[in-house]
Design a protein around this motif. Structure first.
Motif, PDB file in Angstrom:
ATOM      1  N   SER A  30      66.355  62.623   2.150  1.00 44.18           N
ATOM      2  CA  SER A  30      65.505  63.582   2.448  1.00 44.18           C
ATOM      3  C   SER A  30      65.070  64.133   1.289  1.00 44.18           C
ATOM      4  CB  SER A  30      66.076  64.652   3.505  1.00 44.18           C
ATOM      5  OG  SER A  30      67.248  65.125   2.648  1.00 44.18           O
ATOM      6  N   THR A  31      65.660  64.250   0.049  1.00 43.65           N
ATOM      7  CA  THR A  31      65.473  64.662  -1.091  1.00 43.65           C
ATOM      8  C   THR A  31      64.319  64.016  -1.739  1.00 43.65           C
ATOM      9  OG1 THR A  31      67.259  65.959  -1.400  1.00 43.65           O
ATOM     10  CG2 THR A  31      65.692  65.587  -3.193  1.00 43.65           C
ATOM     11  N   ARG A  32      64.569  62.630  -1.749  1.00 45.39           N
ATOM     12  CA  ARG A  32      63.551  61.449  -2.271  1.00 45.39           C
ATOM     13  C   ARG A  32      62.224  61.574  -1.299  1.00 45.39           C
ATOM     14  NH1 ARG A  32      66.613  56.363  -4.591  1.00 45.39           N
ATOM     15  NH2 ARG A  32      68.783  57.253  -4.981  1.00 45.39           N
ATOM     16  N   LEU A  33      62.303  61.798  -0.106  1.00 45.58           N
ATOM     17  CA  LEU A  33      61.091  61.778   0.638  1.00 45.58           C
ATOM     18  C   LEU A  33      60.405  63.133   0.574  1.00 45.58           C
ATOM     19  CD1 LEU A  33      59.455  60.457   2.904  1.00 45.58           C
ATOM     20  CD2 LEU A  33      60.568  61.834   4.403  1.00 45.58           C
ATOM     21  N   SER A  34      60.997  64.291   0.113  1.00 46.08           N
ATOM     22  CA  SER A  34      60.301  65.517  -0.146  1.00 46.08           C
ATOM     23  C   SER A  34      59.725  65.297  -1.510  1.00 46.08           C
ATOM     24  CB  SER A  34      61.433  66.608  -0.345  1.00 46.08           C
ATOM     25  OG  SER A  34      60.867  67.682  -0.839  1.00 46.08           O
ATOM     26  N   ILE A  35      60.474  64.720  -2.380  1.00 45.98           N
ATOM     27  CA  ILE A  35      59.640  64.418  -3.806  1.00 45.98           C
ATOM     28  C   ILE A  35      58.469  63.561  -3.673  1.00 45.98           C
ATOM     29  CG2 ILE A  35      60.069  63.442  -6.105  1.00 45.98           C
ATOM     30  CD1 ILE A  35      63.266  64.279  -5.735  1.00 45.98           C
ATOM     31  N   ALA A  36      58.634  62.698  -2.931  1.00 43.90           N
ATOM     32  CA  ALA A  36      57.353  61.684  -2.967  1.00 43.90           C
ATOM     33  C   ALA A  36      55.948  62.531  -2.338  1.00 43.90           C
ATOM     34  CB  ALA A  36      57.933  60.524  -1.773  1.00 43.90           C
ATOM     35  N   ILE A  37      56.500  63.224  -1.251  1.00 45.51           N
ATOM     36  CA  ILE A  37      55.384  64.084  -0.655  1.00 45.51           C
ATOM     37  C   ILE A  37      54.850  65.058  -1.413  1.00 45.51           C
ATOM     38  CG2 ILE A  37      54.878  65.746   1.270  1.00 45.51           C
ATOM     39  CD1 ILE A  37      56.929  64.008   3.164  1.00 45.51           C
ATOM     40  N   GLY A  38      55.638  65.739  -2.002  1.00 45.07           N
ATOM     41  CA  GLY A  38      55.293  66.712  -3.029  1.00 45.07           C
ATOM     42  C   GLY A  38      54.214  66.182  -4.298  1.00 45.07           C
ATOM     43  N   SER A  39      54.859  65.048  -4.802  1.00 41.66           N
ATOM     44  CA  SER A  39      53.873  64.156  -5.764  1.00 41.66           C
ATOM     45  C   SER A  39      52.661  63.925  -5.322  1.00 41.66           C
ATOM     46  CB  SER A  39      54.637  63.046  -6.409  1.00 41.66           C
ATOM     47  OG  SER A  39      56.073  63.696  -6.872  1.00 41.66           O
ATOM     48  N   ALA A  40      52.584  63.584  -4.042  1.00 41.76           N
ATOM     49  CA  ALA A  40      51.363  63.141  -3.318  1.00 41.76           C
ATOM     50  C   ALA A  40      50.529  64.227  -3.155  1.00 41.76           C
ATOM     51  CB  ALA A  40      51.655  62.292  -2.033  1.00 41.76           C
ATOM     52  N   GLU A  41      51.020  65.169  -2.674  1.00 39.64           N
ATOM     53  CA  GLU A  41      50.131  66.474  -2.704  1.00 39.64           C
ATOM     54  C   GLU A  41      49.711  67.080  -3.751  1.00 39.64           C
ATOM     55  OE1 GLU A  41      52.757  68.929  -0.200  1.00 39.64           O
ATOM     56  OE2 GLU A  41      51.674  68.802   1.489  1.00 39.64           O
ATOM     57  N   GLY A  42      50.343  66.868  -5.093  1.00 37.43           N
ATOM     58  CA  GLY A  42      49.848  67.425  -6.212  1.00 37.43           C
ATOM     59  C   GLY A  42      48.540  66.379  -6.693  1.00 37.43           C
TER      60      GLY A  42
END
Length: 362
Positions: free
Chosen positions: A143-155
């Motif tokens: 879940s943390t990896r998925l969160s990091i992926a989404i945050g990076s994508a949003e940036g």
């Protein structure tokens, strides 16, 4: 912002001019640090304070006289190239405000020193957790990896579609994704970034970036566009899922990139075998499959076939009804865990991925 005004000033007249300009401009709430303060904060850039190093120079941990933890990037040598990277990064960071982009606290420019000051990220960089000194601890669950992926994508989506003018990062990689105390992703290092004027679809420029992450058209011809960042993000996404490096050396000196490694598993529908073994099977199988497929779309050899970062964010967060492109189903093959194999031939929805957490917020 006319950065050349401080880059070309004499040492005697530089600091008063900087202070006056920055504090009068409310659009740029930076702090102009003195060299003395940054030397004190970093213990004179002591080796024990060093937290990172790259081609640009080194990054040091520090604590200001007010008790604030900071990270200070110190450029290696004063050269026209270093001056340009310093100017570009300060210029770019002055334009962007987003929770998933590392923010600028301030800078120092005097004599042969060019220093950029950021918020300190206590959980270091993504590469530290995937391949570095924290990799064995496996602090990044699924879940943390998925969160990091989404945050990076949003940036990245913000840079491509909301910043004015639009910005191409050109160096998306695991070491340029930093993690705050809540493991929220902060895209960092804008020294290679390019501003894209309205109406311009691409630029031709000297190739900058990191092998393994470069889009084919950029690596071969220097043709850079937002889709180059999309390709790099696709590589990063595969790296987050699998824990593998973008390029690995095989016996005999042969090198294999991560797309070559993952493609046979995708073709067989063996998506679960792509997941990082350090997760020990503790991941959502549907989410692994859908994120792998998103990564494969991002790393299409043709830039015209890659999605936009808006679409990538939409897919990762489960915005099925709003996306413009489809990841599609090709056949009714079953993988080793009984899941369907997906490809790009017939319309079919991506499995929904729950939104990441968004704690209050480089």
């Amino acid at each position: 912002m006319p950065l050349n005004c401080f880059c070309c000033a004499t040492e005697e007249d530089r600091e008063p001019a900087e202070t006056s300009r920055v504090h009068k401009n409310r659009d740029y709430p930076w702090e102009v640090y003195s060299l003395k303060e940054l030397l004190h904060a970093t213990n004179s850039f002591h080796h024990d304070n060093k937290i990172g190093e790259g081609g640009f120079g080194s990054v040091y941990w520090g604590r200001t006289s007010k008790g604030v933890e900071i990270a200070v990037k110190r450029l290696k040598t004063m050269s026209p190239k270093a001056e340009m990277e310093f100017a570009v990064e300060v210029e770019i960071l002055g334009r962007v405000r987003h929770r998933n982009l590392l923010g600028l606290r301030g800078f120092y420019a005097g004599g042969d020193e060019r220093l950029i000051v950021y918020d300190f990220m206590p959980n270091h960089s993504l590469i530290t957790h995937l391949h570095g000194q924290l990799a064995a601890d496996c602090l990044l669950d699924w879940s943390t990896r998925l969160s990091i992926a989404i945050g990076s994508a949003e940036g990245l989506s913000y840079l491509h579609h909301e910043a004015n003018p639009h910005i191409i990062h050109r160096d998306i990689k695991a070491s340029n994704v930093l993690l705050d105390s809540e493991f929220e992703a902060k895209v960092a290092d804008f020294g290679f970034a390019k501003l894209i004027p309205d109406g311009v679809t691409h630029l031709t420029t000297r190739v900058k970036g990191t092998l393994g992450y470069l889009a084919p058209e950029y690596a071969m011809w220097g043709k850079v566009s937002e889709s180059c960042d999309v390709y790099s993000f696709g590589i990063l996404l595969l790296e987050i899922i699998s824990g593998k490096k973008p390029i690995e050396k095989l016996p005999g000196g042969v090198k294999r990139d991560i797309v070559q490694w993952v493609t046979p598993y995708v073709q067989k529908g063996a998506f679960n075998q792509i997941a990082d073994p350090r997760l020990k099977g503790k991941f959502d199988k549907v989410q692994v499959k859908s994120t792998v497929l998103i990564a494969m779309k991002c790393t299409d050899n043709s830039p015209d076939n890659r999605p936009t970062m808006i679409e990538v964010v939409d897919w990762l967060k489960g915005g099925i009804g709003r996306r413009k492109k489809e990841i599609t189903k090709v056949e009714d093959t079953e993988d080793d865990e009984g899941s369907e194999v997906y490809d790009e031939s017939q319309p079919e929805g991506v499995q929904q991925v729950p939104p990441h957490r968004t704690p209050d917020s480089r």
